[in-house]
Write an enzyme that holds these catalytic residues in place. Structure first.
Site, PDB file in Angstrom:
ATOM      1  N   LYS A 158     -61.748 -36.444 -59.298  1.00  0.00           N
ATOM      2  CA  LYS A 158     -61.848 -34.794 -60.018  1.00  0.00           C
ATOM      3  C   LYS A 158     -63.233 -34.189 -59.679  1.00  0.00           C
ATOM      4  CE  LYS A 158     -59.971 -31.469 -63.286  1.00  0.00           C
ATOM      5  NZ  LYS A 158     -58.763 -30.918 -62.739  1.00  0.00           N
TER       6      LYS A 158
HETATM    7  N1  PPE Z   1     -54.786 -30.097 -57.728  1.00  0.00           N
HETATM    8  C1  PPE Z   1     -56.063 -29.921 -58.396  1.00  0.00           C
HETATM    9  C2  PPE Z   1     -56.948 -29.237 -57.645  1.00  0.00           C
HETATM   10  C3  PPE Z   1     -57.029 -29.609 -60.019  1.00  0.00           C
HETATM   11  O1  PPE Z   1     -57.457 -28.648 -60.073  1.00  0.00           O
HETATM   12  C4  PPE Z   1     -55.751 -29.953 -60.231  1.00  0.00           C
HETATM   13  C5  PPE Z   1     -55.783 -29.780 -62.467  1.00  0.00           C
HETATM   14  C6  PPE Z   1     -54.682 -30.192 -59.942  1.00  0.00           C
HETATM   15  C7  PPE Z   1     -54.267 -30.830 -58.859  1.00  0.00           C
HETATM   16  C8  PPE Z   1     -52.881 -31.277 -60.868  1.00  0.00           C
HETATM   17  O2  PPE Z   1     -53.617 -32.533 -61.720  1.00  0.00           O
HETATM   18  P1  PPE Z   1     -53.267 -32.721 -63.353  1.00  0.00           P
HETATM   19  O3  PPE Z   1     -53.734 -31.441 -63.998  1.00  0.00           O
HETATM   20  O4  PPE Z   1     -53.420 -34.409 -63.373  1.00  0.00           O
HETATM   21  O5  PPE Z   1     -51.506 -32.913 -63.428  1.00  0.00           O
HETATM   22  N2  PPE Z   1     -56.626 -28.512 -62.643  1.00  0.00           N
HETATM   23  C9  PPE Z   1     -57.058 -28.524 -63.809  1.00  0.00           C
HETATM   24  C10 PPE Z   1     -57.440 -26.753 -63.209  1.00  0.00           C
HETATM   25  C11 PPE Z   1     -58.108 -26.085 -64.397  1.00  0.00           C
HETATM   26  C12 PPE Z   1     -58.572 -25.029 -64.226  1.00  0.00           C
HETATM   27  O6  PPE Z   1     -58.873 -24.170 -63.345  1.00  0.00           O
HETATM   28  O7  PPE Z   1     -59.954 -25.561 -65.075  1.00  0.00           O
HETATM   29  C13 PPE Z   1     -56.310 -28.332 -64.875  1.00  0.00           C
HETATM   30  O8  PPE Z   1     -54.787 -28.187 -64.466  1.00  0.00           O
HETATM   31  O9  PPE Z   1     -55.918 -28.642 -65.715  1.00  0.00           O
END
Ligand code: PPE
Length: 314
Positions: A158
């Site tokens: 990430k």
């Molecule tokens: N894919 C991507 C590209 C992504 O950025 C997130 C989280 C997810 C999947 C889901 O992952 P998880 O949060 O572990 O379930 N994206 C973050 C972005 C928020 C933002 O705009 O800044 C989040 O949900 O916190």
């Protein structure tokens, strides 16, 4: 607008929100060299509780490892920083943003001699895709931008730089009147949203793209896979062709920010009945019951935040 909270954690100590600054020539600004997390802390009857804190921190350490960044703090030290952060800011619920970045020092791409800085900030963050999204669903498009090809930017990390791709997806979607965009992977299979994992429901089964389809290994994704298993709904990680999005009975996003958000149309084609479906709703119910503490925390997913020190009279 972002509403400031009192303190931000920086390299082991708390500093005032306004003082959490970096130099414009910090390595991260030119070259995108950061890894970060997004973690929610929920209000429960027993006080604030951070959801899957150690799983998020593990992913951040993994992201740093891929990019050869020395974080300098153990997972337990980072966990303590997050808990203290919520405590000193006296918040019942919030979104926590840990960031590891390459700081000020040399210029040039290499970066490994620049200092690694660690920050943890938090703030109150409501519903990511709008107040109504969780109940009514969102309208999305398939983006003309593809997700990161596997041998370009590593999707399991990430990293800040990945979000330039996410911005292209999101901007295109918003410009064209959609709430969010879904990107295909480099091979043309369904990958994920700009900031969310994606799930398809068809004939009582749940499908989601595998890690090999350039998706972030989402913590909410993992949560939903486990909760679906408990509800007796089969989940398959498999390559998904674009047209399956149109043929789904239900479709939903998962993410820390987006939580579990139903999708009601893709490219203006109505998905299923055009509203939140029963499996999406059942998963939402389980998810919120656990994070808000109304059901027992049977997986040990919640880290409680102790009550703040009482305010001293001066
Ligand atoms: N894919 C991507 C590209 C992504 O950025 C997130 C989280 C997810 C999947 C889901 O992952 P998880 O949060 O572990 O379930 N994206 C973050 C972005 C928020 C933002 O705009 O800044 C989040 O949900 O916190």
């Amino acid at each position: 607008m972002l509403k400031p909270t009192e303190k931000i954690w920086h390299n082991g100590r708390f500093i005032p929100w306004q003082e959490a600054r970096i130099h414009v020539l910090s390595h991260v600004v030119s070259y995108g060299s950061s890894v970060f997390e997004g973690i929610r802390c929920y209000a429960t009857a027993r006080g604030p509780a951070i959801f899957r804190l150690r799983d998020h921190l593990r992913r951040m350490l993994d992201s740093a490892k891929v990019y050869r960044m020395e974080v300098g703090y153990s997972l337990e030290q980072l966990a303590e920083a997050a808990v203290e952060l919520v405590r000193v800011n006296r918040l019942e619920s919030c979104y926590i943003r840990p960031i590891v970045l390459r700081g000020y020092g040399e210029m040039g791409i290499y970066g490994c001699r620049n200092p690694v800085e660690v920050f943890f900030a938090c703030w109150e963050w409501g519903r990511y895709l709008g107040e109504e999204a969780l109940a009514r669903g969102v309208d999305v498009c398939v983006s003309s931008w593809r997700r990161l090809a596997p041998d370009t930017l590593p999707a399991m990390a990430k990293a800040g730089a990945n979000y330039m791709n996410s911005q292209l997806i999101k901007m295109e979607a918003v410009t064209n009147g959609y709430d969010e965009g879904i990107a295909l992977d480099a091979a043309g299979y369904v990958s994920e949203g700009s900031g969310e994992n994606l799930f398809v429901v068809r004939d009582g089964r749940i499908l989601t793209p595998p890690l090999g389809a350039s998706v972030l290994p989402g913590i909410t994704r993992d949560t939903v896979i486990r909760l679906a298993g408990e509800l007796g709904i089969p989940v398959v990680e498999t390559l998904i062709p674009r047209e399956m999005l149109y043929l789904a009975d239900e479709l939903f996003f998962t993410g820390t920010a987006a939580e579990i958000t139903p999708i009601r149309s893709v490219d203006r084609i109505v998905v299923g009945a055009g509203r939140r479906g029963p499996i999406t709703e059942a998963l939402q119910r389980e998810f919120f019951a656990i994070v808000e503490g109304s059901k027992p925390d049977r997986y040990g997913w919640l880290t409680p935040v102790p009550a703040p020190e009482p305010v001293q009279d001066r």
